[in-house]
Design a protein around this motif. Structure first.
Motif, PDB file in Angstrom:
ATOM      1  N   ILE A  32       0.840  -1.202   0.000  1.00  0.00           N
ATOM      2  CA  ILE A  32       0.000   0.000   0.000  1.00  0.00           C
ATOM      3  C   ILE A  32       0.874   1.251   0.000  1.00  0.00           C
ATOM      4  N   ALA A  33       0.490   2.204  -0.810  1.00  0.00           N
ATOM      5  CA  ALA A  33       1.234   3.466  -0.902  1.00  0.00           C
ATOM      6  C   ALA A  33       0.258   4.630  -0.854  1.00  0.00           C
ATOM      7  N   LYS A  34       0.811   5.815  -0.779  1.00  0.00           N
ATOM      8  CA  LYS A  34       0.033   7.044  -0.858  1.00  0.00           C
ATOM      9  C   LYS A  34       0.546   7.902  -2.008  1.00  0.00           C
ATOM     10  N   VAL A  35      -0.388   8.599  -2.646  1.00  0.00           N
ATOM     11  CA  VAL A  35      -0.056   9.479  -3.756  1.00  0.00           C
ATOM     12  C   VAL A  35       0.008  10.910  -3.237  1.00  0.00           C
ATOM     13  N   LYS A  36       1.158  11.522  -3.401  1.00  0.00           N
ATOM     14  CA  LYS A  36       1.362  12.898  -2.934  1.00  0.00           C
ATOM     15  C   LYS A  36       1.558  13.816  -4.136  1.00  0.00           C
ATOM     16  N   VAL A  37       0.733  14.863  -4.202  1.00  0.00           N
ATOM     17  CA  VAL A  37       0.837  15.865  -5.262  1.00  0.00           C
ATOM     18  C   VAL A  37       1.175  17.193  -4.595  1.00  0.00           C
ATOM     19  N   GLY A  38       2.375  17.686  -4.850  1.00  0.00           N
ATOM     20  CA  GLY A  38       2.828  18.879  -4.140  1.00  0.00           C
ATOM     21  C   GLY A  38       2.937  18.587  -2.653  1.00  0.00           C
ATOM     22  N   ASN A  39       2.227  19.368  -1.844  1.00  0.00           N
ATOM     23  CA  ASN A  39       2.231  19.152  -0.397  1.00  0.00           C
ATOM     24  C   ASN A  39       0.997  18.406   0.086  1.00  0.00           C
ATOM     25  N   SER A  40       0.202  17.899  -0.848  1.00  0.00           N
ATOM     26  CA  SER A  40      -1.065  17.273  -0.499  1.00  0.00           C
ATOM     27  C   SER A  40      -1.020  15.759  -0.745  1.00  0.00           C
ATOM     28  N   THR A  41      -1.372  14.988   0.303  1.00  0.00           N
ATOM     29  CA  THR A  41      -1.528  13.544   0.148  1.00  0.00           C
ATOM     30  C   THR A  41      -2.970  13.280  -0.231  1.00  0.00           C
ATOM     31  N   ARG A  42      -3.207  12.835  -1.458  1.00  0.00           N
ATOM     32  CA  ARG A  42      -4.568  12.793  -2.001  1.00  0.00           C
ATOM     33  C   ARG A  42      -5.222  11.417  -1.933  1.00  0.00           C
ATOM     34  N   CYS A  43      -4.489  10.385  -2.307  1.00  0.00           N
ATOM     35  CA  CYS A  43      -5.113   9.075  -2.504  1.00  0.00           C
ATOM     36  C   CYS A  43      -4.210   7.963  -2.013  1.00  0.00           C
ATOM     37  N   SER A  44      -4.804   6.760  -1.991  1.00  0.00           N
ATOM     38  CA  SER A  44      -4.019   5.552  -1.783  1.00  0.00           C
ATOM     39  C   SER A  44      -3.633   4.982  -3.138  1.00  0.00           C
ATOM     40  N   ALA A  45      -2.729   4.011  -3.111  1.00  0.00           N
ATOM     41  CA  ALA A  45      -2.306   3.315  -4.318  1.00  0.00           C
ATOM     42  C   ALA A  45      -1.847   1.924  -3.919  1.00  0.00           C
ATOM     43  N   ALA A  46      -1.642   1.062  -4.911  1.00  0.00           N
ATOM     44  CA  ALA A  46      -1.205  -0.303  -4.635  1.00  0.00           C
ATOM     45  C   ALA A  46      -0.061  -0.668  -5.578  1.00  0.00           C
ATOM     46  N   LEU A  47       0.981  -1.245  -5.012  1.00  0.00           N
ATOM     47  CA  LEU A  47       2.133  -1.686  -5.795  1.00  0.00           C
ATOM     48  C   LEU A  47       1.801  -3.031  -6.442  1.00  0.00           C
ATOM     49  N   VAL A  48       1.776  -3.068  -7.772  1.00  0.00           N
ATOM     50  CA  VAL A  48       1.420  -4.294  -8.498  1.00  0.00           C
ATOM     51  C   VAL A  48       2.602  -4.862  -9.277  1.00  0.00           C
ATOM     52  N   ALA A  49       3.699  -4.141  -9.308  1.00  0.00           N
ATOM     53  CA  ALA A  49       4.956  -4.594  -9.894  1.00  0.00           C
ATOM     54  C   ALA A  49       6.044  -3.729  -9.256  1.00  0.00           C
TER      55      ALA A  49
END
Length: 281
Positions: free
Chosen positions: A88-105
């Motif tokens: 599990i990861a988080k997506v950070k755009v600038g100074n904002s953590t917006r969403c989750s993400a998943a490592l698939v490779a």
């Protein structure tokens, strides 16, 4: 405390039959090994039968409170969960953590396209547990599912990727919603079921920006809005395989059949696997 009781019990058991052994009776065990505990220093070791052997001498011990035991158990569980959910990861755009993400490779994460507006890859970072950050150099959307984005990392992650689901996901099948705090210091698992997409159409009825397509599936969320805490990009797991990815986050109403929309990754698996192979080289 449990190991202390075991050690004391072993010592008492052997000493209980010392007299019988000394009087010529048959030994209960051959080459018995006991741990001898001395809460106070300076005490001489007790006399043991010849076929007994002292393997360790503990000169001191301390009592541990129940609160400390529970705290240690909690820390141990957090470490286990951080390892179990290391994909599990988080997506950070600038100074904002917006969403989750998943490592698939090793070099590819997937997330919801709703996380991005007009941002370019250099503006986006992927964060994993422990604060390790990765730069993004490419973003690809699946043609048949524009709600899903695949992000290529400039350098591969050492974390273990999660496997994608295969096959059909029938209505009523049990699943787990996985949520994580913005800093990935806390993970939560909520048991759920796959329900009819009609429920999600009702949940998102007043949101004109939401579209329910055949590539999506609906997962039951809580009837209590304060307990609905899912975010775009959150994972939906079945048997520790990634079967769904949250698209829009939650829209929950009191005493309603609240549903979250997920990309049906099992249905999209052939297309996504091809894109992963292309991006991961």
């Amino acid at each position: 405390m449990h190991s202390l009781l075991v050690c004391v019990s072993a010592l008492c058991f052997c000493q209980l039959f010392e007299g019988a052994i000394g009087n010529g009776a048959v030994s209960l065990c051959k080459d018995c090994r006991v741990n001898v505990i001395y809460p106070e220093t300076g005490m001489p070791p007790p006399e043991l039968p010849k076929n007994h052997k002292i393997v360790r001498i503990i000169n001191e011990y301390k009592r541990i409170s129940r609160e400390e035991i529970e705290y240690r158990d909690e820390i141990r569980m957090l470490k286990l969960r951080s390892k179990e959910f290391s994909f599990i990861a988080k997506v950070k755009v600038g100074n904002s953590t917006r969403c989750s993400a998943a490592l698939v490779a090793p070099s590819v994460v997937i997330t919801s396209s709703t996380c991005f507006l007009k941002e370019t890859p250099p503006q986006i970072e992927i964060i994993f547990h422990g604060g390790r950050t990765f730069k993004v150099d490419n973003i690809v959307n699946a043609d048949l599912c524009p709600e899903l984005s695949l992000l290529h990392l400039k350098t591969p992650s050492e974390n273990s990727p999660i496997n994608l689901c295969h096959g059909d996901l029938p209505l009523g099948i049990n699943a787990s919603m996985i949520m994580a705090s913005p800093d990935l210091s806390f993970y939560a698992r909520r048991r759920t079921q796959i329900i009819s997409n009609r429920a999600c159409k009702t949940t998102f009825l007043e949101d004109d920006s939401v579209f329910v397509t055949s590539n999506m599936m609906c997962a039951l969320n809580s009837i209590k809005p304060e307990k609905c805490a899912t975010s775009p990009g959150d994972s939906l797991l079945i048997d520790h395989q990634l079967c769904g990815l949250n698209i829009y986050g939650f829209r929950c109403f009191t005493n309603a059949l609240n549903g979250d929309l997920y990309v049906n990754l099992a249905k999209m698996q052939p297309i996504i696997s091809d894109l992963i192979r292309q991006l991961n080289g």
